[in-house]
Design a protein around this motif. Structure first.
Motif, PDB file in Angstrom:
ATOM      1  N   ASP A  76       5.810   1.042  -9.245  1.00 56.21           N
ATOM      2  CA  ASP A  76       4.815   1.796  -8.646  1.00 56.21           C
ATOM      3  C   ASP A  76       3.486   1.634  -9.497  1.00 56.21           C
ATOM      4  OD1 ASP A  76       6.012   3.248  -6.521  1.00 56.21           O
ATOM      5  OD2 ASP A  76       7.489   3.970  -7.896  1.00 56.21           O
ATOM      6  N   ASN A  77       2.401   1.514  -8.895  1.00 56.30           N
ATOM      7  CA  ASN A  77       1.114   1.750  -9.506  1.00 56.30           C
ATOM      8  C   ASN A  77       0.931   0.704 -10.836  1.00 56.30           C
ATOM      9  OD1 ASN A  77      -0.095   3.188  -7.643  1.00 56.30           O
ATOM     10  ND2 ASN A  77      -0.079   5.069  -8.975  1.00 56.30           N
TER      11      ASN A  77
ATOM     12  N   SER B 254       6.686   4.873  -2.054  1.00 56.77           N
ATOM     13  CA  SER B 254       6.797   4.403  -3.505  1.00 56.77           C
ATOM     14  C   SER B 254       8.012   3.653  -3.423  1.00 56.77           C
ATOM     15  CB  SER B 254       6.956   5.575  -4.586  1.00 56.77           C
ATOM     16  OG  SER B 254       8.390   6.174  -4.277  1.00 56.77           O
ATOM     17  N   CYS B 255       8.323   3.109  -4.657  1.00 57.32           N
ATOM     18  CA  CYS B 255       9.526   1.958  -4.814  1.00 57.32           C
ATOM     19  C   CYS B 255      10.713   2.647  -4.540  1.00 57.32           C
ATOM     20  CB  CYS B 255       9.719   1.514  -6.338  1.00 57.32           C
ATOM     21  SG  CYS B 255       8.338   0.281  -6.779  1.00 57.32           S
ATOM     22  N   SER B 256      10.915   4.104  -4.518  1.00 57.30           N
ATOM     23  CA  SER B 256      12.154   4.894  -3.944  1.00 57.30           C
ATOM     24  C   SER B 256      12.241   5.137  -2.716  1.00 57.30           C
ATOM     25  CB  SER B 256      12.285   5.845  -4.941  1.00 57.30           C
ATOM     26  OG  SER B 256      11.264   6.722  -5.157  1.00 57.30           O
ATOM     27  N   GLY B 257      11.065   4.867  -1.960  1.00 54.19           N
ATOM     28  CA  GLY B 257      11.031   5.342  -0.775  1.00 54.19           C
ATOM     29  C   GLY B 257      11.964   4.479   0.365  1.00 54.19           C
ATOM     30  N   SER B 258      12.128   4.887   1.740  1.00 52.45           N
ATOM     31  CA  SER B 258      12.901   3.887   2.536  1.00 52.45           C
ATOM     32  C   SER B 258      12.376   2.721   3.058  1.00 52.45           C
ATOM     33  CB  SER B 258      13.225   4.738   3.739  1.00 52.45           C
ATOM     34  OG  SER B 258      12.062   4.995   4.331  1.00 52.45           O
TER      35      SER B 258
ATOM     36  N   ASN C  40       0.819  -1.282   0.024  1.00 55.15           N
ATOM     37  CA  ASN C  40       0.109  -0.017   0.123  1.00 55.15           C
ATOM     38  C   ASN C  40       0.811   1.358   0.163  1.00 55.15           C
ATOM     39  OD1 ASN C  40      -1.821   1.993   0.520  1.00 55.15           O
ATOM     40  ND2 ASN C  40      -3.061   0.822   1.991  1.00 55.15           N
ATOM     41  N   GLY C  41       0.692   1.988  -1.115  1.00 55.84           N
ATOM     42  CA  GLY C  41       1.576   3.178  -1.225  1.00 55.84           C
ATOM     43  C   GLY C  41       0.937   4.435  -0.900  1.00 55.84           C
ATOM     44  N   SER C  42      -0.387   4.303  -0.184  1.00 54.93           N
ATOM     45  CA  SER C  42      -0.948   5.552   0.606  1.00 54.93           C
ATOM     46  C   SER C  42      -0.995   5.382   1.731  1.00 54.93           C
ATOM     47  CB  SER C  42      -2.486   5.277   0.351  1.00 54.93           C
ATOM     48  OG  SER C  42      -2.505   5.386  -1.145  1.00 54.93           O
ATOM     49  N   ILE C  43       0.019   4.773   2.517  1.00 55.05           N
ATOM     50  CA  ILE C  43       0.282   4.745   3.736  1.00 55.05           C
ATOM     51  C   ILE C  43       1.966   5.072   3.851  1.00 55.05           C
ATOM     52  CG2 ILE C  43      -1.477   3.436   4.826  1.00 55.05           C
ATOM     53  CD1 ILE C  43       0.216   0.995   4.891  1.00 55.05           C
ATOM     54  N   SER C  44       2.270   5.611   4.942  1.00 59.18           N
ATOM     55  CA  SER C  44       3.717   6.169   5.102  1.00 59.18           C
ATOM     56  C   SER C  44       4.643   4.861   5.024  1.00 59.18           C
ATOM     57  CB  SER C  44       3.994   7.096   6.346  1.00 59.18           C
ATOM     58  OG  SER C  44       3.677   6.229   7.648  1.00 59.18           O
ATOM     59  N   ASN C  45       4.374   3.416   5.596  1.00 58.06           N
ATOM     60  CA  ASN C  45       5.462   2.515   5.396  1.00 58.06           C
ATOM     61  C   ASN C  45       4.894   1.481   4.532  1.00 58.06           C
ATOM     62  OD1 ASN C  45       7.540   3.408   6.865  1.00 58.06           O
ATOM     63  ND2 ASN C  45       6.656   3.130   8.564  1.00 58.06           N
ATOM     64  N   ALA C  46       4.912   1.437   3.238  1.00 55.60           N
ATOM     65  CA  ALA C  46       4.289   0.236   2.610  1.00 55.60           C
ATOM     66  C   ALA C  46       4.918  -1.075   2.783  1.00 55.60           C
ATOM     67  CB  ALA C  46       4.569   0.687   0.956  1.00 55.60           C
ATOM     68  N   PHE C  47       6.011  -0.789   3.015  1.00 57.98           N
ATOM     69  CA  PHE C  47       6.772  -2.197   3.887  1.00 57.98           C
ATOM     70  C   PHE C  47       6.751  -1.956   5.372  1.00 57.98           C
ATOM     71  CE2 PHE C  47      10.432  -4.535   5.431  1.00 57.98           C
ATOM     72  CZ  PHE C  47       9.708  -5.872   5.234  1.00 57.98           C
TER      73      PHE C  47
END
Ligand code: 2NF
Length: 250
Positions: A239-240, A215-219, A171-178
């Motif tokens: 992404d998406n 997103s894929c480039s997030g931490s 889920n890319g709409s929350i701050s920690n997708a992972f």
């Protein structure tokens, strides 16, 4: 203190689902006869019985993996290579995806996941009944309750059995997708077998109209990439992804 109230609620979590036995049996027949007829020889009465025996008459805060071994032995199901789909905070979307991509499997597309999805169950030491009043809450009462141990064990087996390319919908709409603390981050990622799974493919999906938070480039995804690559499994991220994303419109 409220444990001693007139409701006799022993635990902080919701009680067992009403008609648990009937629902489990009906779902089992539905799955083995209609959803995956190649499993039509499975004995649903026995499966229901083994499920019940796993937790009935036991302290609901002392569940172990062994309690579920007879049930798992009875059900045994393999998912074909390249067809495993994990999810974390994206349950609806992942299920819509495997509904359209018929031959893909989330854990809830396997027999035991299908039977148990959204149900609650617990018993009590010294009673043959299920407790419909309350069950242990996994955070407020105990983590080794029968529902949590069940999903952790099922998730572990599901991951161990994956092969080829495995996918995860995040889920890319929350701050920690992972999230390392989720079942996916705590159990599934660590139980992928590098001898069998060569690639983990992540799809980071944003809710339409919502601000993308990860997103894929997030931490958090970098964190996942690092864990997966340390385990000698290739990692790709998108992404998406459109064929997942279009489902949000239907
Ligand atoms: O209920 C399910 N169908 C379920 C529960 C736990 C785990 C499915 N799983 C499997 C799925 F196959 C996914 O691949 O694990 C993955 C999803 O779990 P997640 O923890 O990564 O994702 P969330 O959206 O955070 O949680 C899914 C559901 O599980 C509950 C949580 O409240 C949510 O309803 N949950 C998570 N951890 C626990 C726990 N230790 C838990 N419920 C009880 N005890």
């Amino acid at each position: 203190m409220w444990r001693h109230s007139s409701e006799h609620k022993k635990w902080n979590g919701t009680g067992s689902t009403a008609h648990f036995q009937e629902i489990a049996l009906e779902r089992c027949y539905n799955y083995t006869q209609l959803v995956q007829p190649e499993l039509r020889d499975r004995d649903c009465q026995k499966i229901r019985e083994a499920f019940r025996n796993a937790f009935i008459s036991k302290d609901p805060c002392s569940a172990t993996e062994e309690d579920y071994h007879p049930l798992l032995k009875l059900v045994k199901q393999t998912v074909p290579c390249d067809k495993t789909v994990f999810w974390s905070k994206t349950k609806e979307l992942a299920h819509q995806y495997t509904k359209v991509q018929r031959e893909m499997f989330t854990l809830e597309d396997t027999l035991l996941g299908y039977i148990a999805d959204d149900l609650r169950w617990c018993g009590d030491a010294g009673s043959y009944e299920m407790n419909y009043q309350s069950c242990p809450h996994w955070k407020k009462d105990c983590s080794n309750n029968f529902v949590s141990v069940f999903w952790d064990l099922l998730s572990k087996r599901f991951a161990e059995n994956a092969c080829g390319v495995a996918q995860v919908v995040l889920n890319g709409s929350i701050s920690n997708a992972f999230d390392r603390k989720s079942t996916f981050g705590r159990v599934e990622v660590h139980n992928l077998n590098p001898m069998k799974v060569h690639t983990l493919q992540a799809w980071v999906i944003h809710d339409l109209g919502k601000f993308p938070s990860d997103s894929c480039s997030g931490s958090s995804i970098n964190d996942l990439r690092w864990i997966v690559m340390q385990r000698n499994i290739k990692f790709t991220c998108h992404d998406n992804y459109s064929s997942v994303k279009f489902l949000q419109c239907v």
